[in-house]
Design a protein around this motif. Structure first.
Motif, mmCIF file in Angstrom:
data_model
loop_
_atom_site.group_PDB
_atom_site.id
_atom_site.type_symbol
_atom_site.label_atom_id
_atom_site.label_comp_id
_atom_site.label_asym_id
_atom_site.label_seq_id
_atom_site.Cartn_x
_atom_site.Cartn_y
_atom_site.Cartn_z
ATOM 1 N N LEU A 30 0.849 -1.270 -0.015
ATOM 2 C CA LEU A 30 0.110 -0.105 0.068
ATOM 3 C C LEU A 30 0.813 1.342 -0.114
ATOM 4 N N TRP A 31 1.850 1.176 0.557
ATOM 5 C CA TRP A 31 2.912 2.344 0.896
ATOM 6 C C TRP A 31 3.633 2.455 -0.623
ATOM 7 N N THR A 32 4.154 1.607 -1.258
ATOM 8 C CA THR A 32 4.498 1.592 -2.518
ATOM 9 C C THR A 32 3.524 2.173 -3.425
ATOM 10 N N LEU A 49 -1.332 16.508 -18.719
ATOM 11 C CA LEU A 49 -2.108 15.309 -19.288
ATOM 12 C C LEU A 49 -3.744 15.754 -19.091
ATOM 13 N N PRO A 50 -4.442 14.806 -19.655
ATOM 14 C CA PRO A 50 -5.812 15.262 -19.604
ATOM 15 C C PRO A 50 -6.531 15.093 -17.825
ATOM 16 N N ALA A 51 -7.397 15.782 -17.720
ATOM 17 C CA ALA A 51 -7.544 15.623 -16.161
ATOM 18 C C ALA A 51 -8.136 14.514 -15.704
ATOM 19 N N LEU A 52 -8.793 13.738 -16.309
ATOM 20 C CA LEU A 52 -9.134 12.461 -15.969
ATOM 21 C C LEU A 52 -8.017 11.244 -15.574
ATOM 22 N N VAL A 53 -6.647 11.616 -16.097
ATOM 23 C CA VAL A 53 -5.641 10.748 -15.733
ATOM 24 C C VAL A 53 -5.138 11.444 -14.442
ATOM 25 N N GLY A 54 -5.194 12.379 -14.082
ATOM 26 C CA GLY A 54 -4.913 12.946 -12.667
ATOM 27 C C GLY A 54 -5.807 12.673 -11.601
ATOM 28 N N ILE A 55 -7.046 12.739 -12.107
ATOM 29 C CA ILE A 55 -8.059 12.357 -11.087
ATOM 30 C C ILE A 55 -8.099 10.792 -10.928
ATOM 31 N N GLY A 56 -7.756 10.067 -11.865
ATOM 32 C CA GLY A 56 -7.558 8.642 -11.725
ATOM 33 C C GLY A 56 -6.734 8.322 -10.529
ATOM 34 N N PHE A 57 -5.377 8.993 -10.769
ATOM 35 C CA PHE A 57 -4.235 8.825 -9.888
ATOM 36 C C PHE A 57 -4.487 9.292 -8.541
ATOM 37 N N GLY A 58 -5.400 10.292 -8.337
ATOM 38 C CA GLY A 58 -5.836 10.797 -7.242
ATOM 39 C C GLY A 58 -6.796 10.087 -6.335
ATOM 40 N N VAL A 59 -7.620 9.470 -7.218
ATOM 41 C CA VAL A 59 -8.367 8.438 -6.402
ATOM 42 C C VAL A 59 -7.616 7.138 -5.851
ATOM 43 N N VAL A 60 -6.679 6.715 -6.600
ATOM 44 C CA VAL A 60 -6.032 5.756 -6.218
ATOM 45 C C VAL A 60 -5.105 6.005 -5.066
ATOM 46 N N THR A 61 -4.721 7.299 -5.030
ATOM 47 C CA THR A 61 -3.899 7.954 -3.782
ATOM 48 C C THR A 61 -4.630 7.858 -2.507
ATOM 49 N N LEU A 62 -5.965 8.525 -2.694
ATOM 50 C CA LEU A 62 -6.890 8.457 -1.601
ATOM 51 C C LEU A 62 -7.262 6.939 -1.144
ATOM 52 N N GLY A 63 -7.397 6.231 -2.067
ATOM 53 C CA GLY A 63 -7.841 4.736 -1.529
ATOM 54 C C GLY A 63 -6.666 4.092 -0.837
ATOM 55 N N CYS A 64 -5.367 4.496 -1.353
ATOM 56 C CA CYS A 64 -4.153 3.779 -0.375
ATOM 57 C C CYS A 64 -4.308 4.487 0.957
ATOM 58 N N VAL A 65 -4.581 5.834 1.011
ATOM 59 C CA VAL A 65 -4.466 6.475 2.437
ATOM 60 C C VAL A 65 -5.589 5.896 3.125
ATOM 61 N N ALA A 66 -6.864 5.680 2.577
ATOM 62 C CA ALA A 66 -7.964 5.188 3.326
ATOM 63 C C ALA A 66 -7.575 3.784 3.883
ATOM 64 N N LEU A 68 -4.635 2.297 4.239
ATOM 65 C CA LEU A 68 -3.493 2.401 5.308
ATOM 66 C C LEU A 68 -4.235 2.631 6.963
ATOM 67 N N VAL A 69 -5.029 3.681 6.758
ATOM 68 C CA VAL A 69 -5.674 4.096 8.004
ATOM 69 C C VAL A 69 -6.537 3.128 8.614
ATOM 70 N N VAL A 70 -7.352 2.365 7.813
ATOM 71 C CA VAL A 70 -8.010 1.081 8.295
ATOM 72 C C VAL A 70 -7.186 0.099 8.690
ATOM 73 N N HIS A 71 -6.228 -0.116 8.093
ATOM 74 C CA HIS A 71 -5.431 -1.311 8.358
ATOM 75 C C HIS A 71 -4.896 -1.026 9.750
ATOM 76 N N HIS A 72 -4.305 0.329 9.665
ATOM 77 C CA HIS A 72 -3.840 0.713 11.334
ATOM 78 C C HIS A 72 -4.491 0.565 12.238
ATOM 79 N N TYR A 73 -5.960 1.007 12.138
ATOM 80 C CA TYR A 73 -6.751 0.949 13.210
ATOM 81 C C TYR A 73 -7.226 -0.658 13.622
ATOM 82 N N ARG A 74 -7.471 -1.416 12.622
ATOM 83 C CA ARG A 74 -7.882 -2.750 12.624
ATOM 84 C C ARG A 74 -6.815 -3.637 13.574
ATOM 85 N N HIS A 75 -5.439 -3.334 13.272
ATOM 86 C CA HIS A 75 -4.172 -4.319 13.722
ATOM 87 C C HIS A 75 -3.398 -3.525 14.713
#
Length: 77
Positions: A30-32, A49-66, A68-75
């Motif tokens: 997840l960190w990688t 680059l087109p905005a949809l490319v940046g939005i896609g990478f942003g969504v993946v970034t936010l998903g990883c952050v979420a 990691l937070v869930v993983h931290h609190y569960r374990h």
């Protein structure tokens, strides 16, 4: 002679559950992905680059952050 159907009272400390190996792999993965997607988001914003490319990478970034937070609190201990 040992009873093969008896459940031992104390678990064997040398036996690790199968899901423990998955936990050791998930957090570094997840960190990688977080670092790569955040860098790709920044590069896509700078290069125009087109905005949809940046939005896609942003969504993946936010998903990883979420995740990691869930993983931290569960374990946490």
């Amino acid at each position: 002679m040992a009873d093969p159907y008896r459940i031992p009272q104390t678990p064997d400390p040398t036996v690790q559950p199968d899901h423990a190996a998955g936990r050791r792999v998930l957090r570094p993965l997840l960190w990688t992905v977080l670092i790569v997607s955040a860098a790709a988001n920044g590069v896509s914003s700078i290069t125009g680059l087109p905005a949809l490319v940046g939005i896609g990478f942003g969504v993946v970034t936010l998903g990883c952050v979420a995740a990691l937070v869930v993983h931290h609190y569960r374990h946490r201990r």
